[in-house]
Design a protein around this motif. Structure first.
Motif, mmCIF file in Angstrom:
data_model
loop_
_atom_site.group_PDB
_atom_site.id
_atom_site.type_symbol
_atom_site.label_atom_id
_atom_site.label_comp_id
_atom_site.label_asym_id
_atom_site.label_seq_id
_atom_site.Cartn_x
_atom_site.Cartn_y
_atom_site.Cartn_z
ATOM 1 N N UNK A 48 -25.437 66.142 -9.205
ATOM 2 C CA UNK A 48 -24.675 67.375 -9.310
ATOM 3 C C UNK A 48 -23.861 67.472 -10.579
ATOM 4 N N UNK A 49 -24.016 66.502 -11.482
ATOM 5 C CA UNK A 49 -23.269 66.492 -12.750
ATOM 6 C C UNK A 49 -24.174 66.994 -13.873
ATOM 7 N N UNK A 50 -23.624 67.854 -14.719
ATOM 8 C CA UNK A 50 -24.416 68.325 -15.853
ATOM 9 C C UNK A 50 -24.138 67.521 -17.118
ATOM 10 N N UNK A 51 -23.378 66.436 -16.976
ATOM 11 C CA UNK A 51 -23.091 65.514 -18.070
ATOM 12 C C UNK A 51 -23.486 64.110 -17.618
ATOM 13 N N UNK A 52 -24.404 63.494 -18.354
ATOM 14 C CA UNK A 52 -24.981 62.210 -17.965
ATOM 15 C C UNK A 52 -24.826 61.235 -19.117
ATOM 16 N N UNK A 53 -24.437 59.989 -18.804
ATOM 17 C CA UNK A 53 -24.301 58.958 -19.835
ATOM 18 C C UNK A 53 -25.076 57.724 -19.405
ATOM 19 N N UNK A 63 -26.235 61.661 -22.816
ATOM 20 C CA UNK A 63 -25.834 60.802 -23.924
ATOM 21 C C UNK A 63 -26.406 59.404 -23.699
ATOM 22 N N UNK A 64 -27.035 58.851 -24.727
ATOM 23 C CA UNK A 64 -27.560 57.492 -24.679
ATOM 24 C C UNK A 64 -26.787 56.625 -25.663
ATOM 25 N N UNK A 65 -26.213 55.533 -25.185
ATOM 26 C CA UNK A 65 -25.500 54.597 -26.051
ATOM 27 C C UNK A 65 -26.245 53.286 -26.139
ATOM 28 N N UNK A 66 -26.419 52.809 -27.348
ATOM 29 C CA UNK A 66 -26.969 51.471 -27.563
ATOM 30 C C UNK A 66 -26.755 51.104 -29.027
ATOM 31 N N UNK A 67 -27.140 49.888 -29.369
ATOM 32 C CA UNK A 67 -26.985 49.414 -30.739
ATOM 33 C C UNK A 67 -27.920 50.179 -31.678
ATOM 34 N N UNK A 68 -27.524 50.353 -32.926
ATOM 35 C CA UNK A 68 -28.345 51.132 -33.869
ATOM 36 C C UNK A 68 -29.797 50.682 -33.989
ATOM 37 N N UNK A 91 -13.192 65.472 -19.290
ATOM 38 C CA UNK A 91 -12.617 66.282 -18.214
ATOM 39 C C UNK A 91 -13.684 66.872 -17.301
ATOM 40 N N UNK A 92 -14.948 66.631 -17.594
ATOM 41 C CA UNK A 92 -16.042 67.108 -16.745
ATOM 42 C C UNK A 92 -16.598 65.935 -15.940
ATOM 43 N N UNK A 93 -16.930 66.154 -14.675
ATOM 44 C CA UNK A 93 -17.561 65.085 -13.902
ATOM 45 C C UNK A 93 -18.841 64.610 -14.588
ATOM 46 N N UNK A 94 -19.025 63.299 -14.591
ATOM 47 C CA UNK A 94 -20.114 62.672 -15.329
ATOM 48 C C UNK A 94 -20.915 61.765 -14.410
ATOM 49 N N UNK A 95 -22.227 61.738 -14.617
ATOM 50 C CA UNK A 95 -23.079 60.754 -13.948
ATOM 51 C C UNK A 95 -23.328 59.616 -14.925
ATOM 52 N N UNK A 96 -22.805 58.441 -14.592
ATOM 53 C CA UNK A 96 -22.939 57.251 -15.441
ATOM 54 C C UNK A 96 -24.020 56.342 -14.884
ATOM 55 N N UNK A 97 -24.851 55.803 -15.775
ATOM 56 C CA UNK A 97 -25.818 54.790 -15.377
ATOM 57 C C UNK A 97 -25.578 53.531 -16.196
#
Length: 268
Positions: free
Chosen positions: A80-85, A107-112, A157-163
């Motif tokens: 139900x979150x439109x912001x995913x990390x 959003x995808x975070x990892x090393x360059x 400030x927006x609900x986020x789905x974190x993986x």
């Protein structure tokens, strides 16, 4: 062959995950289809370990990787979150293969070096994301990754789905706690979190075919992961591996007690 910057030993484990996902995608009655996993393997230039009869631990980890991939797919799509990390996204291709609702920002975070290799391969495959995808080069052990995420457009400030998939076991308890504290600070109420349940110190790591991976494990928060989250403004739910696997038509014994955790943020 694609030329890319050398990856750290931990980052290279993403290739092992890609191999499992490629094998599952090519199998009949697959739980998911990752059309890019095989391309990562072909482009890596890394000598792949020959296929062999898997030891008990290797077979268990392969099975868990298949089940967790589908489980996390469903959890993210149903959040139900439109912001995913995706933290330590590795060679994850969910931005490209899942049917995201309109307006989803991922959003995808990892090393360059990981993101650079990934981008090159996906460009060769003419892959197009199915959401608004932003790659954020960052070291999750640095204190600056949160600032980098916000600078890239993330709205705390927006609900986020974190993986947090397959990451914490490679961190010490202090490193894992620091990472999850930052996640909490960035999480508005009703944010969601999905991650592994955490292994107990009783896990037997005697499978030589996995020594290149298990030698990197530092344990994270171990079997106390859910309790730590409950103490830090998350409401957790445990999902034993055998229960989840049975739901997907892959019944199995679960003697190690592994599985997954989902959590909802209650307050800042």
């Amino acid at each position: 062959m694609t030329h890319w910057q050398p990856l750290s030993a931990v980052s290279k484990t993403a290739l092992a995950v890609a191999r499992v996902r490629a094998d599952e995608s090519a199998a009949g009655n697959a739980l998911f289809d990752d059309p890019y996993a095989a391309a990562f393997l072909a482009a890596s230039g890394e000598p792949m370990r020959p296929r062999q009869r898997f030891g008990r631990l290797a077979a268990a980890l392969r099975f868990q990787t298949v089940i967790r991939t589908r489980f996390y797919d469903d959890q993210l799509l149903q959040s139900g979150c439109d912001q995913v990390v995706l933290l330590a996204a590795g060679l994850d291709t969910r931005a490209y293969r899942l049917p995201w609702p309109p307006g989803t920002r991922l959003y995808e975070l990892d090393l360059p070096p990981v993101l650079d290799f990934k981008h090159r391969v996906l460009a060769t495959e003419s892959a197009d994301p199915r959401c608004d995808r932003t790659a954020v080069p960052a070291d999750l052990l640095s204190t600056t990754w949160a600032d980098r995420l916000v600078d890239a457009g993330f709205n705390p400030d927006r609900p986020t789905a974190w993986l947090v998939e397959g990451l914490l076991v490679y961190l010490t308890a202090d490193e894992a706690a620091a990472l999850l504290r930052t996640v909490g600070e960035l999480s508005a109420p009703s944010s969601r979190l999905a991650l592994e349940r955490g292994r107990s110190g009783q896990t037997v790591l005697d499978d030589p075919s996995l020594a290149h991976i298990t030698s990197l494990w530092k344990g994270g928060l171990g079997a106390g992961t859910a309790e730590w989250l409950d103490d830090h403004c998350w409401n957790t739910q445990a999902h034993p591996l055998d229960t989840v696997a049975a739901h997907y038509g892959r019944p199995t014994a679960n003697p190690s007690g592994t599985g997954f955790i989902t959590a909802v943020r209650t307050t800042r």
